[in-house]
Scaffold this active site. Structure first.
Site, short mmCIF file in Angstrom:
data_model
loop_
_atom_site.label_atom_id
_atom_site.label_comp_id
_atom_site.label_asym_id
_atom_site.label_seq_id
_atom_site.Cartn_x
_atom_site.Cartn_y
_atom_site.Cartn_z
N ASP A 276 39.23 46.31 41.27
CA ASP A 276 39.30 45.10 40.43
C ASP A 276 38.71 45.44 39.06
O ASP A 276 38.66 46.62 38.66
CB ASP A 276 38.56 43.93 41.12
N LYS B 4 46.85 43.83 39.70
CA LYS B 4 46.40 42.43 39.59
C LYS B 4 46.26 42.15 38.10
O LYS B 4 45.54 42.87 37.39
CB LYS B 4 45.06 42.26 40.30
N ASP C 93 45.28 39.54 35.28
CA ASP C 93 44.39 38.37 35.25
C ASP C 93 44.36 37.74 33.85
O ASP C 93 43.88 38.35 32.89
CB ASP C 93 42.99 38.86 35.65
N GLY D 10 46.59 29.46 39.22
CA GLY D 10 47.50 28.37 39.59
C GLY D 10 48.02 27.55 38.42
O GLY D 10 48.75 26.58 38.62
N ARG E 226 48.02 33.96 42.39
CA ARG E 226 46.87 33.17 42.78
C ARG E 226 47.18 31.70 42.56
O ARG E 226 47.70 31.32 41.51
CB ARG E 226 45.66 33.59 41.95
N ASP F 291 38.51 30.97 41.65
CA ASP F 291 37.89 31.97 42.52
C ASP F 291 37.28 31.35 43.77
O ASP F 291 36.62 30.31 43.70
CB ASP F 291 36.78 32.70 41.76
C1 GAL Z 1 38.47 36.48 37.73
C2 GAL Z 1 39.34 36.66 38.95
C3 GAL Z 1 38.52 37.40 39.98
C4 GAL Z 1 38.12 38.75 39.42
C5 GAL Z 1 37.40 38.58 38.09
C6 GAL Z 1 37.15 39.92 37.40
O1 GAL Z 1 39.18 35.77 36.78
O2 GAL Z 1 39.75 35.41 39.43
O3 GAL Z 1 39.25 37.53 41.19
O4 GAL Z 1 39.26 39.54 39.28
O5 GAL Z 1 38.12 37.77 37.21
O6 GAL Z 1 36.49 39.80 36.18
#
Ligand code: GAL
Length: 754
Positions: free
Chosen positions: A432, A505, A507, A549, A566, A570
């Site tokens: 991640d 992933k 984000d 979402g 997603r 979180d």
């Molecule tokens: C959030 C995400 C988490 C993780 C995090 C990393 O936005 O929902 O699952 O990836 O960032 O900074």
């Protein structure tokens, strides 16, 4: 006998619920708070005139009280007389505690202008306010308890005191939001602490359970003498399995770490109780936990093929699929009717090669060991869509947060194998946020010093028969403040492909700088850009959209070729978070299909932490059954979020039930729908490829209950065979109606077939 045991359980429960200590030694701070956004250190002074400030309710974040989307500094102030009489009535008279609940994200607290604490830790008396707050994840979830000696000169006894709270909110909701708000004299609970959760349960042999229990006196001054009672009681019938009563002397600072062990069958629901009664006052402090039940039977010694029954690949992409199986000793893997261009490694079951044309193939897999063999079909679909079953794997975030490193990824991959998880189909090891450094002058993405050689890391993970994932953001920065992909999408993906990445992933995060109030088109745009980049490399990379979402992504995620998206913010390791997310997924069900998965976020079983220090999940064992049951029915990607090197027997049993995982991996790819929802329970049903139905029964209450099921409501009529998937046992025939016992916050998962 049974009756007496039941009464005993009720009595113990009563004692447990009686343990709160309130009295005249508490001053409530529920009302009277003043509030302002902004920051000025003079606002901590008692003489500051805050009469022009707004009133605020400390129970709700400031977003809910007229300060929508406000991040940054803000101050709370309250005036309160602290009566010296509190000391008189108190049991313990040496100190006083300012309890300010939880604060999102960081705080400094001033009493009459002097700092008394910050960030949820008890501070040394004279510490100076730090210039700014460090970005520390998870501080928002700590209870702020600031302790001062009763002789501390900063306290104005019997006069008005001013408490000023300087808050800094990084993002999301901000400010005070959770009780208690009070000034109190300490009670037994502030000093005598039990730890029933840190140590794992040891399931030994057939029926001996061992567990370490810690009893601490964290006071440096006070001594507590009294009686300690520890009991283990079977929930059904209230049968006592273990009882210990001892007089103990908890001297200041004493830590008792004791092991208890008792006989039980591991699938029974058992409660563990502990109570300390202080001798002079009769004051009591108690705690109780549910002992985890192990339901998953051990896999048979003969070979059994597990994992996905269908695999999608694009023409010309490198093919990697590992046939997974359990069984004792050395396993030999063969495959009949493999299409030309593919080969299987007999020792590890990994099928590799390239398929050049679109089409479908049925391959006959065979796995042998010294006890026999087992066969199963694998369908290979060469086409545009990949990830035809939800990905099964691990992701570093819920575990290591930004402290992830090359070493931790290798250890996790090793543990995925050595724990046996990979024999049940678990495949991905996903990095991640936290690996990125910057783009060089030619636009190449550089890794930071924690990831010295990404290509070598990917090779290592592949050498174990596993796959590897990575993370980035369409914005300038990731959520953790690392380098994002904005403007470098094509080049970044070329690097991912060259390294051998199998999963991305992506984000949203700082893309909100580009599109602060995104239109539907703006929501899609960065994902289309990345999609183009992904299609320009000759590698199948699972495309995971992460934007919480927004804009009902489940309705359009497939149009940007997302393989999963997603559907929520979180997840956290609490029942509130789990149940809120899990039970609200019905709206997304119609949009789930092979290669197009709704993702209600990663798993929070085992040891999690979002940073360098980990804790056992705060979910009870039954809540963890609900988690895995529901996520399997939801056809969600299952990404384990815990430290794989510290898996205990219970967590492993949760993650290695092949019949439960088969529901998640069912080739039909239909997500369950909610067929019954009451305040107390829910029933979800999922159509499976062979015409049978997986049914989940969920108890949302804090009490055991029988959940009634009408077959008509499940669109099933007439006789059905019923199988309990967690214990992998047939339960016989059902017709119109049946009932099943469920434990508090627990679940049952059954399969009904004609
Ligand atoms: C959030 C995400 C988490 C993780 C995090 C990393 O936005 O929902 O699952 O990836 O960032 O900074």
């Amino acid at each position: 006998m049974r009756r007496i045991a039941c009464l005993l359980t009720v009595l113990i429960m009563l004692l447990v619920s009686c343990s709160t200590e309130t009295g005249k030694d508490v001053v409530l701070l529920d009302t009277g708070w003043k509030f302002s956004t902004g920051d000025d250190m003079t606002w901590g002074n008692p003489s500051f005139n805050d009469s022009g400030w707004d009133n605020i309710n400390p129970m709700e974040t400031w977003e809910k009280q007229g300060h929508k989307k406000y991040d940054g500094f803000a101050w709370y102030r309250i005036r309160q007389v602290i009566p010296r009489s509190m000391i008189k009535t108190a049991f313990l008279k040496d100190s006083i505690i300012f309890r300010l609940g939880k604060i999102d994200d960081c705080d400094q607290v001033f009493l009459n202008g002097a700092l008394i604490g910050e960030n949820g830790t008890t501070m040394a008396m004279n510490s100076l306010p730090s210039a700014d707050f460090n970005k520390i994840w998870g501080k928002w979830d700590l209870n702020r308890n600031y302790v001062l000696s009763v002789n501390d000169p900063r306290i104005q006894w019997d006069k008005e005191n001013v408490i000023a709270v300087r808050v800094f909110d990084f993002s999301g909701p901000g400010g005070m939001f959770s009780q208690p708000f009070e000034i109190a004299m300490p009670g037994l609970k502030d000093y005598v602490r039990f730890d029933l959760t840190s140590s794992p349960y040891d399931f030994e042999g057939e029926n001996i359970l061992k567990k370490n229990i810690v009893i601490k006196n964290i006071s440096g001054k006070n001594e507590f003498k009294g009686n300690l009672v520890i009991r283990a009681v079977e929930q059904e019938g209230g049968i006592g399995l273990y009882t210990e009563k001892t007089g103990i002397d908890l001297t200041p600072g004493l830590i008792i770490d004791k092991q208890i062990s008792f006989k039980t069958s591991f699938d029974k629901a058992v409660n563990l109780f502990i109570c300390f009664t202080e001798a002079t006052t009769g004051k009591q402090i108690c705690d109780t936990v549910d002992v985890p039940r192990i339901l998953t039977p051990k896999p048979p010694k003969g070979p059994r093929i597990t994992g996905a029954k269908v695999f999608g690949v694009r023409p010309w992409s490198p093919f990697q699929f590992k046939v997974t199986a359990t069984g004792e000793g050395r396993l030999k893997y063969t495959a009949l009717d493999l299409p030309a261009g593919l080969k299987i490694n007999e020792d590890d079951g990994v099928i590799t090669g390239v398929l050049k044309k679109k089409g479908e193939f049925i391959v006959k897999l065979k796995v042998e060991n010294h006890l026999g063999f087992c066969e199963r079909d694998l369908k290979i679909v060469v086409g545009d869509v990949i990830s035809l079953t939800p990905p099964l794997g691990w992701n570093s975030w819920n575990c290591w947060g930004l402290s992830v490193s090359d070493e931790k990824i290798r250890q996790s991959a090793d543990a995925m194998k050595s724990s046996g998880l990979s024999d049940h189909g678990w495949t991905y090891i996903n990095i991640d946020d936290g690996w990125e450094y910057m783009h060089d002058k030619d636009g190449n993405i550089l890794t930071n010093s924690k990831f010295p050689n990404m290509r070598a890391l990917c090779d290592y993970v592949h050498s174990l028969g596993l796959k590897i994932g990575i993370y980035s953001s369409p914005g300038r920065k990731t959520c953790g403040g690392y380098e994002g992909s904005l403007g470098f999408e094509e080049k970044d993906v070329q690097h991912y492909a060259a390294w051998g990445i199998d999963y991305l992933k992506y984000d949203w995060c700082s893309y909100s700088e580009v599109a602060p109030d995104p239109t539907p088109e703006q929501l899609k745009y960065p994902y289309q850009v990345m999609r183009r980049a992904l299609r320009n490399v000759n590698r199948d990379i699972h495309y995971s959209l992460c934007q919480y979402g927004m804009g009902d992504v489940w309705k359009w995620g497939a149009s940007v070729d997302g393989n999963s998206w997603r559907t929520t913010g979180d997840i956290e390791d609490t029942w509130e978070s789990l149940s809120l997310i899990g039970f609200s997924q019905d709206k997304c069900s119609p949009y789930s299909a092979p290669g197009r998965w709704n993702d209600p976020d990663m798993l929070v079983v085992g040891r999690v932490g979002w940073g360098p220090s980990l804790h056992n999940t705060r979910l009870t064992p039954e809540e963890q059954y609900t988690h895995i049951t529901l996520w399997s029915l939801l056809a969600s990607p299952l990404l384990i979020g815990c430290d794989l090197t510290q898996l205990d027997a219970f967590t492993l049993s949760l993650l290695t039930n092949d019949e439960v995982l088969a529901v998640n991996q069912d080739p039909l790819g239909k997500q369950a729908i909610q067929v019954k929802k009451t305040g107390e329970y829910e029933i979800w049903i999922r159509d499976l490829e062979d015409g049978s139905k997986a049914v989940g029964l969920f108890n949302k209450t804090e009490k055991a209950m029988n959940i009634p099921v009408e077959m008509k409501a499940l669109t099933l009529d007439g006789k059905c065979q019923m199988r309990d998937l967690w214990v992998q046992k047939d339960l016989g025939q059902v017709c119109r109606h049946f009932e099943m016992k469920t434990w508090p916050h627990g679940a049952r998962l059954i399969r009904l077939s004609k």
